[in-house]
Scaffold this motif. Structure first.
Motif, PDB file in Angstrom:
ATOM      1  N   PRO A 161      12.852  -3.336 -16.660  1.00  0.00           N
ATOM      2  CA  PRO A 161      11.665  -2.934 -15.902  1.00  0.00           C
ATOM      3  C   PRO A 161      11.186  -1.579 -16.414  1.00  0.00           C
ATOM      4  N   ILE A 162       9.881  -1.346 -16.346  1.00  0.00           N
ATOM      5  CA  ILE A 162       9.348  -0.089 -16.896  1.00  0.00           C
ATOM      6  C   ILE A 162       8.744   0.824 -15.817  1.00  0.00           C
ATOM      7  N   VAL A 163       8.847   2.116 -16.121  1.00  0.00           N
ATOM      8  CA  VAL A 163       8.370   3.190 -15.240  1.00  0.00           C
ATOM      9  C   VAL A 163       7.414   4.045 -16.057  1.00  0.00           C
ATOM     10  N   THR A 164       6.193   4.239 -15.552  1.00  0.00           N
ATOM     11  CA  THR A 164       5.267   5.099 -16.300  1.00  0.00           C
ATOM     12  C   THR A 164       4.264   5.741 -15.349  1.00  0.00           C
ATOM     13  N   GLU A 165       3.704   6.853 -15.785  1.00  0.00           N
ATOM     14  CA  GLU A 165       2.880   7.695 -14.906  1.00  0.00           C
ATOM     15  C   GLU A 165       1.413   7.301 -14.881  1.00  0.00           C
ATOM     16  N   ILE A 166       0.843   7.338 -13.668  1.00  0.00           N
ATOM     17  CA  ILE A 166      -0.581   7.096 -13.499  1.00  0.00           C
ATOM     18  C   ILE A 166      -1.252   8.439 -13.221  1.00  0.00           C
ATOM     19  N   ASP A 170      -8.819   5.299 -11.467  1.00  0.00           N
ATOM     20  CA  ASP A 170      -9.551   4.458 -12.429  1.00  0.00           C
ATOM     21  C   ASP A 170      -8.636   3.548 -13.242  1.00  0.00           C
ATOM     22  N   HIS A 171      -7.356   3.912 -13.346  1.00  0.00           N
ATOM     23  CA  HIS A 171      -6.460   3.176 -14.239  1.00  0.00           C
ATOM     24  C   HIS A 171      -5.586   2.154 -13.523  1.00  0.00           C
ATOM     25  N   ILE A 172      -5.770   2.008 -12.213  1.00  0.00           N
ATOM     26  CA  ILE A 172      -4.828   1.175 -11.452  1.00  0.00           C
ATOM     27  C   ILE A 172      -4.716  -0.251 -12.008  1.00  0.00           C
ATOM     28  N   ASP A 173      -5.841  -0.822 -12.405  1.00  0.00           N
ATOM     29  CA  ASP A 173      -5.798  -2.193 -12.932  1.00  0.00           C
ATOM     30  C   ASP A 173      -4.902  -2.307 -14.174  1.00  0.00           C
ATOM     31  N   LEU A 174      -4.935  -1.274 -14.981  1.00  0.00           N
ATOM     32  CA  LEU A 174      -4.125  -1.286 -16.201  1.00  0.00           C
ATOM     33  C   LEU A 174      -2.624  -1.329 -15.897  1.00  0.00           C
ATOM     34  N   PHE A 175      -2.235  -0.910 -14.685  1.00  0.00           N
ATOM     35  CA  PHE A 175      -0.811  -0.786 -14.337  1.00  0.00           C
ATOM     36  C   PHE A 175      -0.269  -2.052 -13.659  1.00  0.00           C
ATOM     37  N   GLU A 176      -1.008  -3.157 -13.762  1.00  0.00           N
ATOM     38  CA  GLU A 176      -0.632  -4.364 -13.030  1.00  0.00           C
ATOM     39  C   GLU A 176       0.795  -4.835 -13.339  1.00  0.00           C
ATOM     40  N   ASN A 177       1.175  -4.736 -14.595  1.00  0.00           N
ATOM     41  CA  ASN A 177       2.501  -5.245 -14.953  1.00  0.00           C
ATOM     42  C   ASN A 177       3.574  -4.168 -15.071  1.00  0.00           C
ATOM     43  N   VAL A 178       3.206  -2.965 -14.672  1.00  0.00           N
ATOM     44  CA  VAL A 178       4.194  -1.882 -14.647  1.00  0.00           C
ATOM     45  C   VAL A 178       5.084  -2.098 -13.414  1.00  0.00           C
ATOM     46  N   ASP A 179       6.386  -1.882 -13.562  1.00  0.00           N
ATOM     47  CA  ASP A 179       7.300  -2.184 -12.452  1.00  0.00           C
ATOM     48  C   ASP A 179       7.369  -1.060 -11.418  1.00  0.00           C
ATOM     49  N   ILE A 180       7.411   0.167 -11.898  1.00  0.00           N
ATOM     50  CA  ILE A 180       7.424   1.328 -10.997  1.00  0.00           C
ATOM     51  C   ILE A 180       6.347   2.287 -11.493  1.00  0.00           C
ATOM     52  N   ILE A 181       5.406   2.609 -10.612  1.00  0.00           N
ATOM     53  CA  ILE A 181       4.349   3.552 -11.006  1.00  0.00           C
ATOM     54  C   ILE A 181       4.760   4.948 -10.583  1.00  0.00           C
ATOM     55  N   GLN A 182       4.706   5.866 -11.547  1.00  0.00           N
ATOM     56  CA  GLN A 182       5.095   7.256 -11.269  1.00  0.00           C
ATOM     57  C   GLN A 182       3.883   8.104 -10.939  1.00  0.00           C
ATOM     58  N   VAL A 183       4.022   8.909  -9.871  1.00  0.00           N
ATOM     59  CA  VAL A 183       3.027   9.937  -9.575  1.00  0.00           C
ATOM     60  C   VAL A 183       3.649  11.254 -10.010  1.00  0.00           C
ATOM     61  N   GLY A 184       3.003  11.929 -10.937  1.00  0.00           N
ATOM     62  CA  GLY A 184       3.575  13.151 -11.497  1.00  0.00           C
ATOM     63  C   GLY A 184       3.474  14.322 -10.537  1.00  0.00           C
ATOM     64  N   ALA A 185       4.217  15.377 -10.854  1.00  0.00           N
ATOM     65  CA  ALA A 185       4.267  16.565  -9.993  1.00  0.00           C
ATOM     66  C   ALA A 185       2.874  17.140  -9.760  1.00  0.00           C
ATOM     67  N   ARG A 186       2.017  17.129 -10.783  1.00  0.00           N
ATOM     68  CA  ARG A 186       0.679  17.733 -10.650  1.00  0.00           C
ATOM     69  C   ARG A 186      -0.249  16.913  -9.758  1.00  0.00           C
ATOM     70  N   ASN A 187       0.109  15.641  -9.541  1.00  0.00           N
ATOM     71  CA  ASN A 187      -0.717  14.792  -8.684  1.00  0.00           C
ATOM     72  C   ASN A 187      -0.072  14.495  -7.337  1.00  0.00           C
ATOM     73  N   MET A 188       0.985  15.217  -6.987  1.00  0.00           N
ATOM     74  CA  MET A 188       1.682  14.888  -5.746  1.00  0.00           C
ATOM     75  C   MET A 188       0.779  15.035  -4.532  1.00  0.00           C
ATOM     76  N   GLN A 189      -0.225  15.900  -4.628  1.00  0.00           N
ATOM     77  CA  GLN A 189      -1.159  16.029  -3.512  1.00  0.00           C
ATOM     78  C   GLN A 189      -2.561  15.576  -3.919  1.00  0.00           C
ATOM     79  N   ASN A 190      -2.628  14.627  -4.832  1.00  0.00           N
ATOM     80  CA  ASN A 190      -3.887  13.951  -5.168  1.00  0.00           C
ATOM     81  C   ASN A 190      -3.991  12.814  -4.147  1.00  0.00           C
TER      82      ASN A 190
END
Lengths: 337, 337, 337, 337
Positions: A161-166, A170-190
């Motif tokens: 399974p793969i983990v990668t940062e969003i 705008d990119h949510i559709d691209l992450f359809e087959n990603v297993d775990i979506i990462q929210v990075g430290a700079r976006n924790m309050q996005n």
């Protein structure tokens, strides 16, 4: 919630104020009239009460929460550990997982070679950055959509399974087959991003922000959970302090605190916390000893050629050694309990 | 850029490394061979050189920038102050502007009443939050699109240009008639948002992040500018420190430092920096004395009824008094120079 | 040491400056003339070079140390671990020690009862505060000289070496029979005290200051060592950050960093770092996993009656459990290496 | 003081606990029994109540102070400004004073020349370091007793009262003829030193520690005052944060906060706060605008030859210009009020 009123407030004002609170929120208000001050106690479910709006009232001296302001992330309302199972591997619930891979996905050869190596060493999840948050607009920004494609190819090849940062809604559709979506430290309050991720049925790895408290991190988890997605994984990755030897200061206490306050799985990122390869081993062992459910470690087949964050990566050989030790330590610690 | 190499590196390795740098970037490399260490100096335009990738090389001990990593925001390459003129009012270039208004837009009556009052007191710009970044998902999130509409009505009524915060690239179209788009502290490193704002022809008010350095703030300005939009206004609004009396610690030094390093206008937000109404006057005076081009101040006609951030707002009457003093202080300080 | 000169400096000025440095310090100066800047490299023993005085020169743009500014505490000049043996127990060199006892010595019964209990559980050293640094002048200041007497009685009774804090050079004579003298976090840069302790032949437990860097801590060790006393034990006890859940933020990375930069033993104080009893177990395990040579833990027979720092103390029963686990963890970790 | 008890506590336990508090302190305890929690309110003079000892009780969930823990430094009990007059010059009470001089006293010529120059420019007090707190034992430690002698000669020559730092109780006798004794940031919580200074009849300039809160600074003032010496001057000189551009972050908000919470005079040290000469002018103006009673500024006749802290000093010519501006700004600000 305890509200301390100013000394000179009249009983009538107190009455009116108490009624306005009860009209707005589903709580009861009790007043205790002291000689020098009156104290109000709010009973019931106060997590929706806007503490700032209360504090703004002219008659209020100060306000103090007794209950935590988060509910879905709160262990009090969900005593059992949340366990997130992906591809047969559990995060939370007593097992130790390792998520490993390069900072940035760079090429098919790079990502597949690293994936095979870290899998052999015991990592069950593959990480890799496609969209990269870089301080400078002139630095490599990641392979973006192409990087996601390469990650998915590595997933197909290895079954990991793969983990990668969003970085944007705008990119949510691209992450359809990603297993775990990462929210990075700079976006924790996005918060707009968090709300959208809350509509997915997919685990979200939420990294603590550089300057965010433990409570704020749980409130960001609450954003995702209150939008409907309860599969949140908390990640400690270092906070900003005055110390300059390390890139950030890994807050090891956050691990047992997150575990006590919340039922969500807690993982640690020693690579970003320290930014120094020779610290990854001791910090990984410390994280496991403190109760982390998983580690996320940067591994690069040639750290000196990495297009981003090279200095903090380790080689697959170094990773073999660290993985061996942390799994052994985890086993010993289980026996000790 | 100065690169200190490790002691044991051979001349051949140094040669190869130097050539690889010159092949990749538009710089010249000079080597100085010491007894104990070799030092390389990179000459030319180094702002595109990826310092982390250099630092990751096995033969490198440490790297030190001599030039700043930002270019378009750098005063060295643009000695004259950038002056941004909106609706006949200049931000930068020696004038003092005040941007005032409520934390959140709440109703037509509220926003228009406050607008008229602050305009009378000398404020030339109206602020108001429509999309609100709130720590808790249970707190009021702003009137959103409806709030923008109300702000535009207040603009039509009073002629005041408006300033309001954007939280997602998804909302850019809604901001078409907004005069100055604000990027909040929590989004200062939302790089995807910065890039999109860089494609607009509209001033961007960029707030320094809670845990971001002065240099990182300038790098975020650089993101916007390098995408094509050079109308960036920098804003100091307090940083996170151990002190708990104030909500944040206003870094007054950032004002003269931003002015020296960059040609961009610099404004100060004493309301968010402190979170305490009685600090707004002394902090506003201090900001003006330190050289700020503008102040952004929260004013609410009834702070005790504000739906967000009430505790830090002041009343229109208090604002009248503060505005009078800061304009007078600005005039005196001009005469002193 | 690398000195970057300003662009416009003449060769003559450089020559004169280089000569003045060589006249003052035992170093050689090499110059590298670039197109845009000249760089000087200082070769030799630069730890006595005053970096601030160099940086103050008009012709200097910036200065960068390549060598560490400490020498006696530096592992480069003393590759083997320093092991401090007291009463047959070694601190440093691979063993794990526990120093335990109450925050404040309160009575003969209290200190002797706790001493016996922690000794049974495996602690080889007894701690206890006689002179107490308290934020408020109205708080209990310790039993002072009488407290030292009680500690010595507990030592006589149990044979345990004792550790206690000194707060003033005036008290040095009173500490004659103390086995390890502790310098508290608030006195880490009380340089006059450090110099006097450097004249003793007795181990000094030096606690890192709340706002002091790792390098500054090593510089304070250097004060003691350069005055003649090389028996210094470094102690990580948490630093001040924005996080308010814990009293301080335990910087776990400091443990492996101190061990790498210095040969001195490194211990951890989880009681003061966190200020929360239920964090002592996970933080102790983490400290051991990160390589700590010893732990210093507050134990009180009745924490609710403690005259100071009660909230962070644990009971002897809780200590039994923690001691058992950390010794077992230490043994397992040794086997894993 | 508000004490929130744990949910399950019995009425009997509450009774017993309340009585124990009333027996120990001069306060009344009122209980408010809620459905989910009981809250106790302590009425009376709570500044001697040991909050930590209360928090340690098993039945206590949390404690919150309503009153400040300091009394003698508290404006509530002493509404009028404390004005300290030395040699005919007042610190506090509306005037602006400048204390100027070199970081270190170096020679008779140096100190007397600087004294004459800064006096001409309007400084009424001479500063100069004799005992110097230096991070490195290898750096210049000041001329010590000889430096005090030179300062006294400069005082005799110019009539300027002198300000200099004490580092140990051992040196108190040497400071007999010093007009204002300075406690440096590193000794702000050297409580034994504070107690001894509290026995003198001489103004004490107390610098806020690098990592100390505003409240802790007032508690250190309270140490001196409760020992008998009420002539304390508070000094903001920058705190430690993550920002590295400046040496410290000057907390400008501390000025109006100290003035509101306390009656003591408040001064600002822009030289140490920033560590950068070109920041001294804007920070001095900001400090005056924020309400500072005095500035303490480092001036050196030849900053490039200074034996310590050279980089942050300014020349007498630069000082002339800054002094002129700050006095003019002070006058204007008075007229505006």
């Amino acid at each position: 919630m305890i509200i301390v009123l100013k000394p000179e407030v009249s009983k009538e004002e107190i009455q009116k104020f108490s009624e306005s609170i009860m009209a707005k929120y589903d709580v009861k208000v009790n007043a205790w009239y002291g000689t020098h001050a009156t104290v109000l106690g709010l009973l019931g479910d106060t997590h929706e009460v806007d503490i700032e709006s209360i504090a703004a009232q002219k008659i209020v001296e100060s306000v103090k929460r007794v209950q935590e302001p988060y509910k879905k992330a709160n262990r009090k309302f969900h005593p059992d550990d949340t366990v997130i199972e992906i591809g047969g591997h559990k995060i939370g619930g007593g097992e130790l997982q390792i998520i490993a891979g390069p900072c940035s996905v760079e090429s098919y050869e790079q990502i597949t070679e690293i994936a095979k190596r870290v899998k052999q060493a015991g990592a069950n999840f593959l990480r890799g950055g496609a969209f990269k948050p870089r301080t400078s607009p002139y630095s490599f920004q990641g392979l973006r959509a192409e990087g996601l494609e390469l990650l998915l190819e590595a997933k197909n090849l290895t079954g990991m399974p793969i983990v990668t940062e969003i970085m944007s809604t705008d990119h949510i559709d691209l992450f359809e087959n990603v297993d775990i979506i990462q929210v990075g430290a700079r976006n924790m309050q996005n918060f707009e991003l968090l709300k959208e991720l809350g509509k997915l049925d997919k685990p979200i790895l939420l990294k603590r922000g550089l300057a965010n408290t433990i409570e704020e991190t749980l409130m960001s988890a609450e954003y995702i959970m209150s939008s409907g997605n309860e599969k949140v994984i908390l990640c400690e990755r270092g906070i900003r302090t005055f110390e300059t030897f390390t890139r950030n200061t890994m807050d090891i206490s956050a691990v047992p605190i997150f575990k006590r306050l919340s039922h969500l799985p807690v993982i640690v990122d020693p690579s970003h916390a320290a930014g120094i390869p020779w610290l990854i081993e001791p910090l990984s062992l410390a994280a496991v000893a403190a109760g982390a459910d998983a580690l996320i470690i940067e591994v690069h087949n040639d750290p000196t050629k990495a297009l981003s964050d090279g200095p903090q990566s380790i080689t697959p050989d170094q990773f073999d050694n660290i993985a061996r030790k942390v799994f052994a330590a985890k086993q010993s610690l289980k026996n000790i309990q």
